[in-house]
Enzyme design. Structure first.
Site, PDB file in Angstrom:
ATOM      1  N   ASP A 193     -16.689  -0.973   3.099  1.00 58.18           N
ATOM      2  CA  ASP A 193     -17.020   0.416   3.401  1.00 58.18           C
ATOM      3  C   ASP A 193     -15.845   1.351   3.193  1.00 58.18           C
ATOM      4  OD1 ASP A 193     -19.719  -0.016   4.225  1.00 58.18           O
ATOM      5  OD2 ASP A 193     -18.960  -0.915   6.060  1.00 58.18           O
ATOM      6  N   HIS A 223     -12.944  -6.236  10.054  1.00 61.35           N
ATOM      7  CA  HIS A 223     -14.297  -6.772   9.872  1.00 61.35           C
ATOM      8  C   HIS A 223     -14.499  -7.890  10.876  1.00 61.35           C
ATOM      9  CE1 HIS A 223     -17.697  -8.870   7.944  1.00 61.35           C
ATOM     10  NE2 HIS A 223     -17.981  -7.695   7.425  1.00 61.35           N
TER      11      HIS A 223
END
Length: 459
Positions: free
Chosen positions: A395, A336
């Site tokens: 996700d 991320h």
């Protein structure tokens, strides 16, 4: 008068277009070294990947590092909605067996947790707005179905402008009213758009289930989407949790920053939200969970023993070396831009994924996901020779959840939008309240000046 030639195929890329595209490349490519020379923060990020401070917000906060003896160090990620840790917020409504998205939306919009009376009133307001203008489904959604639901959402939002007699009124009460309507109707626009797509593109039966006032947002999504309108309590609660975790994520993500940028121009709320939808549609932003699901489909097809760590790690190395899956060299769902040690949203969601996989008889798939999550950081570290931490992001598991819920991949990103409209609305209202200068960053021109050449002298 000479007749203008027409192109029969609207979508055709002709040799002439290819030639013009190459001219663009030849005359618009900027030397990457100049970005360093002129100290340009590409992507509004410095050379260390830190976001450039462009504004202030009270809506949410992300914390993934801290200064220790003057040195920035990564730490387990934290996410706060209006100052409240996401874990505490989730624990609150889960422990009392309540749906949390509506309560979370109230918190994001108005800055405090609602009382029971305020929450009941807020739910009633949302339920009252949970309908579309007469003929909208027939005349707008059904007559021009799209194979991309995000485009359907954006087009529907812009069309709703025509039904609003106060569409251009940017006073705060009117913007609040418009935002509450967006929050209420996004599930309808997304689900009905998908039903139209399934019917006209895939020859499926067409059914439109009106939402029920007594159901939560998550329940209504499942109720409207499924032919028999049936769902389990666990399914609805986990979808509700996903909506809460995707509702907001700081002011600096691309679609939320878009909300601030476009809102700062003073334009109407419909234009602002349509622009945010366009941003979220981008595969670098809202479509990551689809990639995760497709990657795991590929992994399951190519790994014989799902319990063999060595075989899993070997295939992950092939993915990283661009020798497997989509040849991108990416293990989707890992890493991320902000979180290094851990993504708090993924941590919260993972605790419920196992329960749903057990209900669906997919525990083996869950164990495979867990194995990839455990093995990928070391595989990535070895291949990239990087010391920056890599962890699963939200996700990584959200796509698996949507897949288990039987949600079509066409609705994965729209579900994200159904959640994030809460955050966008909060930021639009914040921009409206603290209205200042239009957001207008600077760009440096690096094209040398030159003289004009007459037409007949050009070569």
């Amino acid at each position: 008068m000479k007749k203008i030639p027409s192109t029969n195929n609207f979508s055709a890329i002709t040799p002439e277009i290819e030639k013009l595209a190459q001219i663009c490349v030849d005359n618009s490519s900027i030397d990457p070294r100049w970005y360093v020379e002129y100290k340009v923060n590409r992507g509004l990020r410095d050379l260390n990947g830190n976001g450039v401070l462009t504004g202030l917000t009270e809506v949410s906060e992300i914390q993934a590092s801290e200064m220790v003896d003057g040195v920035k160090q990564s730490r387990p990620g934290q996410l706060f909605y209006r100052g409240i840790a996401i874990e505490d917020l989730v624990d609150g409504f889960i422990s009392e067996k309540r749906f949390g998205f509506e309560e979370t939306t109230y918190l994001l919009l108005f800055g405090s947790l609602p009382t029971r009376e305020q929450l009941d009133e807020f739910k009633a307001i949302l339920a009252g707005y949970r309908s579309l203008p007469t003929g909208f489904v027939r005349d707008i959604i059904m007559k021009a179905p799209s194979f991309d639901m995000m485009n359907t959402l954006a087009r529907s939002v812009l069309t709703m402008y025509s039904y609003d007699s106060r569409a251009d009124d940017t006073s705060l009460p009117n913007v609040v009213r418009q935002c509450l309507q967006f929050i209420s109707i996004f599930p309808l626009l997304a689900v009905y758009g998908f039903q139209a797509y399934e019917h006209y593109y895939n020859d499926k039966s067409l059914f439109i289930h009106p939402p029920l006032a007594e159901l939560s947002t998550a329940e209504n999504i499942l109720y409207m989407l499924r032919p028999d309108s049936k769902y389990t309590e666990l399914e609805a609660r986990i979808l509700d949790l996903c909506l809460v975790l995707h509702a907001e994520h700081g002011g600096g993500n691309n679609s939320t920053f878009t909300t601030h940028v476009v809102g700062s121009s003073g334009t109407d709320a419909y234009s602002v939200i349509a622009a945010a939808l366009g941003s979220l549609k981008g595969p670098k932003h809202g479509g990551a969970n689809i990639k995760v699901v497709r990657m795991f489909e590929d992994i399951k097809e190519n790994i014989r023993d799902w319990h063999d760590d060595e075989e899993i790690a070997a295939y992950l190395r092939r993915i990283l070396s661009k020798d497997a899956f989509d040849r991108s060299g990416l293990i989707y769902g890992m890493g991320h831009a902000i979180y290094s040690v851990s993504d708090p949203r993924a941590q919260v969601l993972k605790g419920f994924v196992e329960s749903l996989s057990a209900e669906k008889g997919l525990l083996e798939e869950y164990k495979l996901y867990s194995s990839v999550e455990r093995l990928a950081p070391s595989v990535i570290g070895e291949a990239r020779r990087t010391y920056k931490g890599v962890s699963a992001n939200v996700d990584f598991y959200s796509g698996f959840v949507y897949d288990m819920l039987g949600l079509p991949t066409e609705l994965f990103t729209p579900i994200f939008a159904i959640a994030r409209i809460a955050g966008w609305s909060a930021h639009l209202m914040e921009e409206n309240i603290n209205a200042g200068k239009i957001i207008r960053p600077a760009y440096m021109n690096v094209q040398p000046r030159r003289a004009y050449t007459k037409l007949d002298d050009r070569t």
